[in-house]
Write a protein that holds these residues in place. Structure first.
Motif, PDB file in Angstrom:
ATOM      1  N   LEU A 260      22.545 -23.933 -35.254  1.00  0.00           N
ATOM      2  CA  LEU A 260      22.002 -23.082 -34.445  1.00  0.00           C
ATOM      3  C   LEU A 260      22.675 -21.852 -33.920  1.00  0.00           C
ATOM      4  O   LEU A 260      22.164 -20.802 -33.755  1.00  0.00           O
ATOM      5  N   LEU A 261      24.015 -22.113 -33.667  1.00  0.00           N
ATOM      6  CA  LEU A 261      24.780 -21.066 -32.894  1.00  0.00           C
ATOM      7  C   LEU A 261      24.815 -19.871 -33.669  1.00  0.00           C
ATOM      8  O   LEU A 261      24.586 -18.824 -33.032  1.00  0.00           O
ATOM      9  N   PRO A 262      25.531 -19.948 -35.006  1.00  0.00           N
ATOM     10  CA  PRO A 262      25.767 -18.750 -35.886  1.00  0.00           C
ATOM     11  C   PRO A 262      24.265 -17.947 -35.719  1.00  0.00           C
ATOM     12  O   PRO A 262      24.451 -16.706 -35.638  1.00  0.00           O
ATOM     13  N   GLN A 263      22.977 -18.638 -35.872  1.00  0.00           N
ATOM     14  CA  GLN A 263      21.875 -18.164 -36.199  1.00  0.00           C
ATOM     15  C   GLN A 263      21.484 -17.335 -34.781  1.00  0.00           C
ATOM     16  O   GLN A 263      21.028 -16.192 -34.609  1.00  0.00           O
ATOM     17  N   LEU A 267      21.188 -12.508 -32.970  1.00  0.00           N
ATOM     18  CA  LEU A 267      20.510 -11.715 -31.915  1.00  0.00           C
ATOM     19  C   LEU A 267      21.402 -10.573 -31.294  1.00  0.00           C
ATOM     20  O   LEU A 267      20.953  -9.486 -30.954  1.00  0.00           O
ATOM     21  N   VAL A 268      22.788 -10.914 -31.064  1.00  0.00           N
ATOM     22  CA  VAL A 268      23.490 -10.055 -30.296  1.00  0.00           C
ATOM     23  C   VAL A 268      24.645  -9.416 -31.025  1.00  0.00           C
ATOM     24  O   VAL A 268      25.248  -8.425 -30.786  1.00  0.00           O
ATOM     25  N   LEU A 269      25.022 -10.169 -32.135  1.00  0.00           N
ATOM     26  CA  LEU A 269      25.974  -9.700 -33.106  1.00  0.00           C
ATOM     27  C   LEU A 269      25.622  -9.229 -34.467  1.00  0.00           C
ATOM     28  O   LEU A 269      24.670  -9.940 -35.071  1.00  0.00           O
ATOM     29  N   PRO A 270      26.546  -8.487 -35.371  1.00  0.00           N
ATOM     30  CA  PRO A 270      26.119  -8.308 -36.562  1.00  0.00           C
ATOM     31  C   PRO A 270      26.517  -9.669 -37.350  1.00  0.00           C
ATOM     32  O   PRO A 270      27.100 -10.452 -36.909  1.00  0.00           O
ATOM     33  N   LEU A 276      30.881 -16.103 -37.809  1.00  0.00           N
ATOM     34  CA  LEU A 276      32.239 -16.122 -37.432  1.00  0.00           C
ATOM     35  C   LEU A 276      32.199 -16.945 -36.100  1.00  0.00           C
ATOM     36  O   LEU A 276      32.971 -17.753 -35.699  1.00  0.00           O
ATOM     37  N   VAL A 277      31.842 -15.878 -35.220  1.00  0.00           N
ATOM     38  CA  VAL A 277      32.021 -16.430 -33.579  1.00  0.00           C
ATOM     39  C   VAL A 277      31.224 -17.785 -33.528  1.00  0.00           C
ATOM     40  O   VAL A 277      31.421 -18.561 -32.848  1.00  0.00           O
ATOM     41  N   ALA A 282      30.903 -23.211 -32.376  1.00  0.00           N
ATOM     42  CA  ALA A 282      30.238 -24.458 -32.611  1.00  0.00           C
ATOM     43  C   ALA A 282      31.303 -25.710 -32.612  1.00  0.00           C
ATOM     44  O   ALA A 282      31.134 -26.745 -32.286  1.00  0.00           O
ATOM     45  N   SER A 283      32.455 -25.378 -33.272  1.00  0.00           N
ATOM     46  CA  SER A 283      33.325 -26.547 -33.266  1.00  0.00           C
ATOM     47  C   SER A 283      34.114 -26.834 -32.107  1.00  0.00           C
ATOM     48  O   SER A 283      34.783 -28.197 -32.062  1.00  0.00           O
ATOM     49  N   MET A 284      34.031 -25.993 -31.124  1.00  0.00           N
ATOM     50  CA  MET A 284      34.474 -26.370 -29.930  1.00  0.00           C
ATOM     51  C   MET A 284      33.455 -26.901 -28.936  1.00  0.00           C
ATOM     52  O   MET A 284      34.015 -27.366 -27.829  1.00  0.00           O
TER      53      MET A 284
END
Lengths: 306, 323
Positions: A260-263, A267-270, A276-277, A282-284
């Protein structure tokens, strides 16, 4: 994002959680009863996977392999306990960390020595091949459902073992007062060996089951070991209930975070940056969750009284 | 304590004499080996502040070792590509600046990690420091800007004013000098009022609190100083190998750092030096005889933990008088 995908990811998280529970239950039991922190638990996981892969290849049956993994890991656990671990109960945690760290070096290099550096492969048994339909469309691997079932059964079995049997009574007594049950005539050193072998067998079972999903190779136990540590720290070291709760929490948070995090970040990043972020975060994520929980409850959610 | 002083001087001279001799005999490999010993010893001196003096079993010091390494690697990469760091600040290949950055970064990151970890104790502290190090490890792996899983090469070793660091002996002397400074710091800390409070916090935190010194702040300061020294060693390690990789952050590295301190004797001034010497020589010697050296290293380590408490310094210089 469809419901089916969401359910699939949730089930994946649950499967990871169940597998972590098998590891964490042994770790937390060993810590609870003997006060020992065992880094070599991941090696027992690896031994289970290797035993299953080798025996399954020799006999052609996954199920015999699974049985062999339990036996091999329990035997390895008992031998290690008798030769090394029992000398460590009276030592401080630092000595325990170092000695079991040394055991990891020996087990990993020993396995590489015996079986080489190439991974072994383990097939999913025919009975559990295939998939089941999910509500909302989509399919889910039957084998992963099988792992979840085994995990639930083991949790139930452990609960019954600890709350309803004589052995469980001794384990609980050992957790609350070691000297007292020794004074009451319980053979404490046998009890310790049994508990250690039980924890080892659970780790071996987890290794064998995961071996069919991934490859069986040296070092496979280490990432799982650290996740299992996170689990028992979140749950409260020594508490099996905490281990179950922590394992499911870690399994689901980790899997859903990666999903879910990359998705969510799109909403806020390209999109490229979000992936990437999101991936890095997610891994942390589980470590962040752990830090937050410990910042509020320094001895975990279900800390056993000490 | 006299015997220990003689042993300390012997170790210090040995570590200096071997590379000097190797240099005159034209054997640069042994200089590199000695440099590795000096750098790992410095990292372990850092850990020894937390572990030996404060009794804080950090299983996550690889985080600081690796962060120091990445500080060196990232600054060198930016300088090599002539890219400014951020806000147009130019990068540098000057070692002293890199060291300062590495120590500053480690200190600043050690404060929040320490503040959360020190709320716990015992086995929880071991595991939470491990978890924080893993967090940074996974971040380094999944963040591709600085090499991700592949690590980061330092094409030209960073520079030190007036010294040609590309040659093995001058670089060794730089590392040796920093190790000496690190040891002096440890010695000064141990003898200071702060060190007395830190050791009191290890021995009996309640009593320390009762005389009006809160153990938390003492421990946190020690943890940060310890992280800074280990971070400095990490920057040197990256320059030694001309390479920074996530493996510097891995939990194996944390384990190795603990091993160095314990092999040598925790809390002893020269314990980390003796530990690093023994470890690197074992690694080199066993690696020469057998491909399976890790197995035998494990066996030796197990023997030391089970049967030789007090480590190498305990064997050479006898038991510590107090501790």
């Amino acid at each position: 994002m469809s419901t089916a995908l969401l359910i699939e990811q949730l089930l994946n998280g649950l499967q990871l959680g169940v597998m972590l529970f098998l590891m964490a239950a042994g770790l937390t039991l060993i810590f609870g009863v003997m006060g020992l922190i065992n880094l070599a638990h991941g090696s027992l996981y690896m031994i289970g996977a290797f035993a299953c892969a080798l025996v399954a290849a020799a006999t052609g049956s996954f199920w015999i392999g699974l049985l062999a993994s339990l036996v091999a890991a329990a035997a390895a656990g008992a031998i290690v306990e008798i030769l090394v671990i029992r000398r460590l109960y009276e030592r401080d945690h630092l000595d325990q960390v170092l000695a079991t760290f040394a055991l990891i070096l020996m087990f990993s290099e020993g396995a590489r020595w015996l079986f080489g550096s190439f991974p072994l492969y383990l097939d999913i048994p025919p009975l559990l091949q295939g998939a089941v339909p999910l509500p909302g469309g989509g399919q889910y691997q039957l084998y992963r459902l099988g792992i979840i079932t085994v995990g639930v059964l083991v949790a139930l079995g452990l609960y019954l073992l600890i709350s309803r049997t004589r052995l469980g009574m001794r384990i609980r007594a050992g957790e609350s007062d070691r000297e007292m049950i020794a004074a009451l005539g319980v053979d404490i050193s046998t009890l310790y060996t049994v508990v250690f072998a039980l924890g080892a067998a659970l780790a071996g079972l987890a290794g064998a089951m995961v071996g069919a999903l991934q490859s069986v190779q040296v070092g496979m136990g280490e990432p799982v070991l650290i996740l299992a540590f996170v689990v028992i720290v979140i749950g409260g070291i020594g508490s099996i209930k905490g281990a179950l709760f922590g394992a499911v929490l870690v399994g689901i948070v980790d899997t859903m975070g990666r999903f879910l995090l990359p998705q969510a970040l799109t909403l806020v990043l390209p999109p490229s940056q979000a992936a990437l972020v999101g991936g890095a975060l997610a891994s942390m994520l589980i470590y962040i969750v752990m830090a937050l929980i410990l910042a509020v409850r320094p001895s975990g959610l279900f800390a056993a009284q000490s | 304590m006299k015997r220990e002083a003689i042993a300390n001087a012997g170790l210090a001279l040995l570590l200096l004499a071997v590379p000097l001799a190797a240099s005159t005999m034209g054997e640069p490999f042994y200089i590199t080996l000695a440099t590795r010993i000096a750098v790992l010893a410095l990292a372990a001196v850092g850990l020894n502040i937390a572990l030996g003096l404060g009794g804080l079993v950090s299983f996550g010091h690889a985080a600081f070792f690796g962060l120091g390494g990445y500080a060196a690697g990232i600054l060198a990469t930016h300088a090599f590509n002539a890219e400014p760091l951020f806000f147009g600040i130019p990068s540098t290949t000057s070692m002293p600046v890199i060291w300062l950055v590495a120590m500053l970064v480690c200190g600043l990151i050690a404060l929040p990690i320490g503040a959360i970890s020190l709320r716990t104790s015992g086995v929880y502290f071991i595991m939470i420091t491990l978890a924080f190090a893993q967090m940074i490890y996974y971040f380094a792996i999944s963040w591709p800007a600085y090499g991700g899983e592949d690590g980061l090469s330092i094409y030209v070793r960073n520079s030190f004013p007036g010294i040609n660091t590309a040659r093995p002996l001058p670089f060794f002397l730089v590392c040796y000098g920093l190790l000496a400074l690190g040891l002096m710091l440890f010695w000064a800390l141990r003898g200071s009022r702060f060190g007395a409070a830190l050791q009191a916090a290890r021995q009996n935190a309640t009593r320390l609190a009762a005389v009006g010194i809160p153990p938390f702040r003492i421990r946190l300061t020690a943890f940060a100083i310890s992280a800074m020294v280990t971070g400095l060693a990490g920057a040197l390690f990256a320059d030694l190998n001309r390479f920074t990789s996530p493996s510097m952050l891995s939990w194996h590295m944390s384990g190795e750092l603990l091993v160095l301190v314990i092999l040598g004797g925790k809390g002893r001034l020269f314990g980390p030096v003796a530990g690093a010497m023994l470890y690197v020589l074992l690694e080199y010697w066993l690696g020469g005889i057998t491909e399976r050296w890790q197995f035998f290293l494990g066996l030796i380590l197990l023997g030391v933990v089970l049967f030789a408490r007090g480590g190498l310094m305990g064997l050479i210089a006898g038991k510590e008088r107090h501790g």
